[in-house]
Each structure stands twice: as C-alpha cells, then as structure tokens.
Design a protein around this motif. Structure first.
Motif, PDB file in Angstrom:
ATOM      1  N   GLY A  95       0.780  -1.223   0.000  1.00  0.00           N
ATOM      2  CA  GLY A  95       0.000   0.000   0.000  1.00  0.00           C
ATOM      3  C   GLY A  95       0.814   1.277   0.000  1.00  0.00           C
ATOM      4  O   GLY A  95       0.265   2.357   0.225  1.00  0.00           O
ATOM      5  N   GLY A  96       2.118   1.169  -0.270  1.00  0.00           N
ATOM      6  CA  GLY A  96       2.987   2.328  -0.227  1.00  0.00           C
ATOM      7  C   GLY A  96       3.116   3.044  -1.559  1.00  0.00           C
ATOM      8  O   GLY A  96       2.862   2.477  -2.625  1.00  0.00           O
ATOM      9  N   PHE A  97       3.526   4.295  -1.478  1.00  0.00           N
ATOM     10  CA  PHE A  97       3.845   5.133  -2.634  1.00  0.00           C
ATOM     11  C   PHE A  97       5.365   5.275  -2.641  1.00  0.00           C
ATOM     12  O   PHE A  97       5.927   6.031  -1.847  1.00  0.00           O
ATOM     13  N   PRO A  98       6.054   4.529  -3.498  1.00  0.00           N
ATOM     14  CA  PRO A  98       7.514   4.548  -3.461  1.00  0.00           C
ATOM     15  C   PRO A  98       8.086   5.880  -3.930  1.00  0.00           C
ATOM     16  O   PRO A  98       7.662   6.427  -4.954  1.00  0.00           O
ATOM     17  N   VAL A  99       9.059   6.382  -3.173  1.00  0.00           N
ATOM     18  CA  VAL A  99       9.845   7.559  -3.547  1.00  0.00           C
ATOM     19  C   VAL A  99      11.296   7.103  -3.573  1.00  0.00           C
ATOM     20  O   VAL A  99      11.891   6.844  -2.524  1.00  0.00           O
ATOM     21  N   LEU A 100      11.855   6.979  -4.774  1.00  0.00           N
ATOM     22  CA  LEU A 100      13.215   6.465  -4.927  1.00  0.00           C
ATOM     23  C   LEU A 100      14.201   7.622  -4.963  1.00  0.00           C
ATOM     24  O   LEU A 100      14.029   8.578  -5.731  1.00  0.00           O
ATOM     25  N   LEU A 101      15.244   7.513  -4.167  1.00  0.00           N
ATOM     26  CA  LEU A 101      16.314   8.493  -4.155  1.00  0.00           C
ATOM     27  C   LEU A 101      17.501   7.896  -4.900  1.00  0.00           C
ATOM     28  O   LEU A 101      18.173   7.003  -4.399  1.00  0.00           O
ATOM     29  N   GLY A 102      17.721   8.393  -6.161  1.00  0.00           N
ATOM     30  CA  GLY A 102      18.855   7.911  -6.945  1.00  0.00           C
ATOM     31  C   GLY A 102      20.038   8.831  -6.714  1.00  0.00           C
ATOM     32  O   GLY A 102      19.916   9.861  -6.035  1.00  0.00           O
ATOM     33  N   GLY A 103      21.192   8.443  -7.253  1.00  0.00           N
ATOM     34  CA  GLY A 103      21.374   7.511  -8.307  1.00  0.00           C
ATOM     35  C   GLY A 103      21.213   8.226  -9.647  1.00  0.00           C
ATOM     36  O   GLY A 103      20.817   9.365  -9.785  1.00  0.00           O
ATOM     37  N   ASP A 104      21.630   7.478 -10.686  1.00  0.00           N
ATOM     38  CA  ASP A 104      21.502   7.999 -12.044  1.00  0.00           C
ATOM     39  C   ASP A 104      20.201   7.533 -12.672  1.00  0.00           C
ATOM     40  O   ASP A 104      19.453   6.741 -12.091  1.00  0.00           O
ATOM     41  N   CYS A 105      19.950   8.032 -13.885  1.00  0.00           N
ATOM     42  CA  CYS A 105      18.650   7.811 -14.522  1.00  0.00           C
ATOM     43  C   CYS A 105      18.392   6.358 -14.898  1.00  0.00           C
ATOM     44  O   CYS A 105      17.239   5.995 -15.165  1.00  0.00           O
ATOM     45  N   SER A 106      19.424   5.520 -14.914  1.00  0.00           N
ATOM     46  CA  SER A 106      19.199   4.117 -15.270  1.00  0.00           C
ATOM     47  C   SER A 106      18.357   3.393 -14.230  1.00  0.00           C
ATOM     48  O   SER A 106      17.841   2.305 -14.503  1.00  0.00           O
ATOM     49  N   ILE A 107      18.174   3.986 -13.034  1.00  0.00           N
ATOM     50  CA  ILE A 107      17.310   3.328 -12.050  1.00  0.00           C
ATOM     51  C   ILE A 107      15.870   3.259 -12.532  1.00  0.00           C
ATOM     52  O   ILE A 107      15.086   2.464 -12.004  1.00  0.00           O
ATOM     53  N   LEU A 108      15.512   4.041 -13.537  1.00  0.00           N
ATOM     54  CA  LEU A 108      14.150   4.005 -14.083  1.00  0.00           C
ATOM     55  C   LEU A 108      13.761   2.608 -14.543  1.00  0.00           C
ATOM     56  O   LEU A 108      12.573   2.249 -14.503  1.00  0.00           O
ATOM     57  N   LEU A 109      14.728   1.814 -14.967  1.00  0.00           N
ATOM     58  CA  LEU A 109      14.409   0.472 -15.448  1.00  0.00           C
ATOM     59  C   LEU A 109      13.720  -0.365 -14.368  1.00  0.00           C
ATOM     60  O   LEU A 109      12.855  -1.190 -14.684  1.00  0.00           O
ATOM     61  N   GLY A 110      14.086  -0.159 -13.106  1.00  0.00           N
ATOM     62  CA  GLY A 110      13.487  -0.951 -12.029  1.00  0.00           C
ATOM     63  C   GLY A 110      11.993  -0.715 -11.876  1.00  0.00           C
ATOM     64  O   GLY A 110      11.190  -1.652 -12.005  1.00  0.00           O
ATOM     65  N   PRO A 111      11.564   0.515 -11.595  1.00  0.00           N
ATOM     66  CA  PRO A 111      10.114   0.745 -11.468  1.00  0.00           C
ATOM     67  C   PRO A 111       9.361   0.511 -12.767  1.00  0.00           C
ATOM     68  O   PRO A 111       8.207   0.062 -12.739  1.00  0.00           O
ATOM     69  N   ALA A 112       9.993   0.804 -13.916  1.00  0.00           N
ATOM     70  CA  ALA A 112       9.308   0.554 -15.182  1.00  0.00           C
ATOM     71  C   ALA A 112       8.997  -0.931 -15.339  1.00  0.00           C
ATOM     72  O   ALA A 112       7.910  -1.308 -15.788  1.00  0.00           O
ATOM     73  N   LEU A 113       9.958  -1.780 -14.979  1.00  0.00           N
ATOM     74  CA  LEU A 113       9.729  -3.227 -15.048  1.00  0.00           C
ATOM     75  C   LEU A 113       8.663  -3.656 -14.043  1.00  0.00           C
ATOM     76  O   LEU A 113       7.763  -4.448 -14.369  1.00  0.00           O
ATOM     77  N   ALA A 114       8.731  -3.121 -12.825  1.00  0.00           N
ATOM     78  CA  ALA A 114       7.740  -3.484 -11.806  1.00  0.00           C
ATOM     79  C   ALA A 114       6.329  -3.140 -12.262  1.00  0.00           C
ATOM     80  O   ALA A 114       5.390  -3.939 -12.091  1.00  0.00           O
TER      81      ALA A 114
END
Length: 296
Positions: A95-114
């Motif tokens: 039930g959470g709203f994830p707020v990711l603290l990166g890091g470079d832009c390649s971390i987008l692959l993780g939430p996009a895949l999820a």
C-alpha cells in the motif's frame, strides 16, 4: 485508472546506483550515488512523514569501457533493475507510494519493469535531456543514463529492454517528456512520436501531461525527476547542466499538478551529485521541493 488519495503512504527507498554514467574524469567514479545520503541529511524522511525502506545496494561500478562493448555496466544494470523492481513491487503491494532516491537515470528500469509486470502504466519524464539515445539515432550506445527513456520504451539491447519478455515496459503513447531543452534531443523525440513539451509555459506542461497520463486505458503512471530539469543557476550540481530550466517554484508546481492527477503511483529523483555541492545547499533545495510537492 486507479485514483490516489491525498493521504498516500510515502515510502523512501535509496537507489544509489551510478552504473549508468561514464566516469566524469579518468579514475573518478560518478558521485550521484551519494545523493540519497545528502537528501536524507536534510531530514527528508522525517519531513515527509515517510516510512524508510532502506537502500538497495547496486553492483560494483566498472569504469573501463570502449565503443563496441555494448552498454556500460549493462549486465549489472540488468541485475539491479530486477532487484529494484522487486523492491518497488513489494512497497506497492503493502500500500505504499515509493519515492526512490537515486542515483543515475538508469534506475528508471526498475520501477518501469515493476509496473509493466502489474499492468499498463504511463511515464512523466521530467528532464533537461531526453535520454533517448539508441542505435536508431546514434552511431553507438554507451551509458544507460543517456539511454534510459529509449530502453524503457523498448529500444536497445535485449538484456535491458526485454527482461522477462516484457518489452516495452512503457508504450510510446503512454510517455510525456517535460522540460527537455537540448535541440537535438527535441528532434529525436519529435521523430519518435513521443509526446513532449519543452521547458516553458507551465500550463502547457500540465495540460499536455493530463491528456497523456489521464487516459482511461492506463492503470496509473510513474514520475521521473532528473535534478537537471532545474536551471543550473539554482542547481548546477549535475553531470550535464543545461541553461533554460525551471526554477524551484515552477518544478514544485509542476510536481504538485502531476501528483494530483488520478493514477500517480510513485516517483524517483536522480542525478544530483553531492561531489559538486560542497555546502549541501543544492541537496537542501531539492529536498525542499520534494517536501513541498509531496505534502502540499
């Protein structure tokens, strides 16, 4: 489309990967992996009233690369994307709203895949650059932080674009690119057919984003915020500062507008480099914007 209520449960997760960037100088490791610490040091978690999901430690950064080697640290980025997708999916299941603290832009692959594993989701991409380099518009590929929008829309190496046989993670028609200022980037985006609005009138940014992200066929959308969407006169601590960006009030207002749309499911912030922010004032500014946008 899912409707997000104002009492969203914010969950902070550090994604301190610098795998997608080239070394800023020989023998120097990109400093953006330190950004989560710098942002946390402002009291960000407490100020947001957020839960703390800790950090997902990335694989080792390898600086050696030459043209023809494929994507720099490509195998490590794939592994990290899989792991990050699992963490994002877990936060959302609870039930959470994830707020990711990166890091470079390649971390987008993780939430996009999820999100691709969960359904059909859109993407609000706030960045000074399109990060849309691929072999269709460039003689070679190299660093995923300059290619992540291409990768999540299915353009690039199969091991990055087709994890789990799920290419594309985001469809072209479900993306809106906001704040791009580089003329070549704008041409590439226009040629691709992706929706975009250059940095400029906020009403155009909000209205066009609503048209793309508010469609009934979407299950929701993710928000990517590269710190370089801000003008370098106020936040120069990024790897590729580009004049003509938003000021703090404009970015806050834009984020508030996006977060108010039905279907916003998570957010990431990337590219702040604490090595270029000796007194921490730029991390403090970015934290202030996030607090104002997420709690306003």
């Amino acid at each position: 489309m899912n409707t997000l209520t104002p009492d969203r449960h914010l969950v902070i997760l550090d994604a301190p990967s610098n795998l997608g960037l080239r070394p800023p100088a020989p023998g120097v490791v990109p400093g953006c992996y330190k950004a989560p610490w710098a942002l946390r040091d402002t009291g960000l978690v407490r100020r947001l009233g957020a839960s703390d999901a800790g950090a997902l430690v990335p694989p080792r950064y390898v600086a050696t690369w030459k043209p023809g080697d494929g994507v720099r640290n490509g195998a490590a980025i794939t592994a990290y994307a899989r792991a990050l997708a699992g963490r994002v999916s877990g936060i959302r299941r609870d039930g959470g709203f994830p707020v990711l603290l990166g890091g470079d832009c390649s971390i987008l692959l993780g939430p996009a895949l999820a999100l691709r594993e969960a359904g059909r989701y859109g993407l609000a991409y706030l960045d000074a650059h399109a990060d849309f380099r691929h072999l269709g518009n460039s003689p070679h590929v190299g660093s995923a932080a300059g290619e992540d929008l291409a990768l999540v829309t299915g353009r690039g190496e199969d091991y990055l674009t087709d994890i789990g046989g799920l290419r594309p993670y985001v469809r072209d028609e479900d993306v809106i690119v906001l704040g791009v200022r580089d003329e070549e980037d704008l041409r590439d985006i226009a040629d691709s057919g992706l929706a975009y609005v250059p940095a400029g009138d906020l009403d155009d940014l909000r209205d066009r984003a609503t048209q793309v992200l508010g469609r009934d066929e979407l299950d929701g959308f993710w928000i990517h915020v590269d710190a370089d969407v801000l003008d370098p006169s106020i936040l120069p601590a990024v790897d590729s500062p580009t004049p003509g960006g938003l000021d703090a009030a404009q970015l806050t207002e834009l984020l508030r507008g996006l977060l108010a749309l039905p279907g916003a499911v998570g957010l990431e912030v990337t590219i702040l480099d604490p090595d270029l922010d000796e007194d921490g004032s730029q991390a403090a500014l970015l934290a202030d914007i996030l607090v104002a946008a997420l709690t306003g």
